[in-house]
Design an enzyme around this catalytic site. Structure first.
Site, short mmCIF file in Angstrom:
data_model
loop_
_atom_site.label_atom_id
_atom_site.label_comp_id
_atom_site.label_asym_id
_atom_site.label_seq_id
_atom_site.Cartn_x
_atom_site.Cartn_y
_atom_site.Cartn_z
CG ASP A 10 -1.97 1.05 1.21
OD1 ASP A 10 -2.12 1.71 0.17
OD2 ASP A 10 -2.66 1.22 2.23
CG ASP A 105 -3.52 3.86 -3.43
OD1 ASP A 105 -4.38 3.02 -3.75
OD2 ASP A 105 -3.70 4.72 -2.55
CD GLU A 106 -5.53 -0.89 -1.27
OE1 GLU A 106 -5.17 -1.69 -0.37
OE2 GLU A 106 -6.54 -0.17 -1.18
#
Length: 362
Positions: A10, A105-106
């Site tokens: 993350d 983003d993860e």
């Protein structure tokens, strides 16, 4: 059977960190990515300097400005974020093809059997974080565990720029002290209900029988029973294609008033817009979900000629579907019966199966 090795990576305050990287004058300052401070837009991301003032993602920008009046507000640059996300995904794919990106983003990686034959997942996690920083100048936090549930919880444990490893023998001791509100699938309303039942932590949840949990939470009770024991058999799906995305809001009190419900509907539309942008998703079919005080459920859908993703488009389309559930009572427009939940989702017109995570709690 080989114990699974799952990594959840993350990025730390991703959008805000990209802005601070590209514009050095923002470094070390409270930065908010979203709309203007006096607008109804929501915060897409907040730097850690802004978070110290209580600013959080999905918060109205107007409230964020009240909490952090000295904060710098910038508009999101999604094309830039997408390019950085591609760089990150390329790093993941150097280790395994079993990569499931949850958003820009993860993502999850299953490194049980990896391309470099590295025996320890923690080694891979360290290498990935180092490589991400080398190529993007951004930091990432990572969690290592034997399931998606555990690895995601672990990645949140030592943010920012942290690494947490949960060994199979330590799963229960890791879960037990955690607040149930941190568990995936436990929203604000469910967490409040759990507290009323004396369930505050993972350990409290684990003391409840499966029958008790099903009695209070329906089929989700089975899920809560399993995760309190660290049981999560979900696989990392590298080819998952998202067919739908949405959000829903459960009210503390049932609502009848037309204007009040429209405000709630607008708030849901704003959150859906933010999630659509983060997932780089648009769709043509909008579905409105309404749950009444007696738990009866109604859904209405409309397919448009072009894909949409902006809040005002979602809102105006949802209102059209919403109107049939109102009537004039004593000269005032009210719902035909009290409403306890509203949801909006967007999908492609050829979606045959509803995504089980279609409606995510606000």
């Amino acid at each position: 059977m080989e114990t699974r090795k799952i990594i959840h990576v993350d990025m730390d305050a991703f959008y805000a960190s990209v802005e601070q990287r590209d514009f050095p004058e923002y470094k070390g300052k409270p930065l908010i990515v979203g709309g203007p401070p006096n607008s109804r837009s929501v915060v897409s991301a907040a730097s850690y300097e802004a978070r110290k003032f209580g600013v959080r993602s999905a918060m109205p920008c107007s409230k964020a400005a009240q909490l952090a009046p000295q904060a710098i507000f910038v508009f999101p640059r999604f094309e830039v974020y997408k390019e950085v996300s591609k760089q990150i995904r390329e790093i993941f794919l150097e280790y395994t093809d079993l990569v499931e990106m949850l958003s820009l983003d993860e993502g999850y990686l299953d490194v049980t059997f990896n391309k470099k034959n590295i025996p320890y997942a923690v080694t891979i996690a360290k290498e990935i974080r180092t490589e991400i920083f080398k190529r993007t100048e951004l930091t990432a936090s990572a969690g290592v565990g034997n399931s998606k549930f555990i690895s995601k919880l672990a990645s949140e444990k030592n943010k920012p720029n942290g690494l947490t490893v949960v060994l199979p023998d330590d799963v229960i001791s890791f879960i037990d002290p955690l607040p149930v509100s941190s568990f995936h699938g436990v929203g604000k309303v469910t967490a409040r209900k759990m507290k009323e039942l004396g369930i505050y932590t993972g350990k409290d949840l684990r003391t409840k029988s499966i029958d008790e949990l099903v009695q209070h939470f329906g089929k989700m009770g089975i899920y809560y029973y399993k995760i309190s024991r660290g049981e999560d058999e979900r696989m990392v799906q590298s080819s998952r294609e998202r067919k739908s995305l949405g959000a829903e809001s459960t009210f503390d009190r049932d609502k009848l008033d037309y204007d009040d419900l429209l405000k709630q509907l607008k708030d849901v539309a704003v959150v859906v817009e933010r999630r659509l942008e983060k997932k780089d998703f648009a769709g043509k079919t909008l579905t409105l979900k309404i749950k009444f005080y007696d738990f009866s459920l109604k859904t209405r859908s409309k397919t448009l000629s072009e894909p949409i993703f902006k809040a005002d488009e979602l809102y105006s389309t949802a209102i059209e579907l919403f109107e049939e559930f109102f009537e004039i009572k004593y000269g005032k427009k009210s719902a035909i019966k009290a409403i306890r939940l509203l949801g909006i989702s967007l999908s492609h017109p050829n979606s045959e199966n509803e995504d089980p995570n279609l409606f995510l709690n606000l």
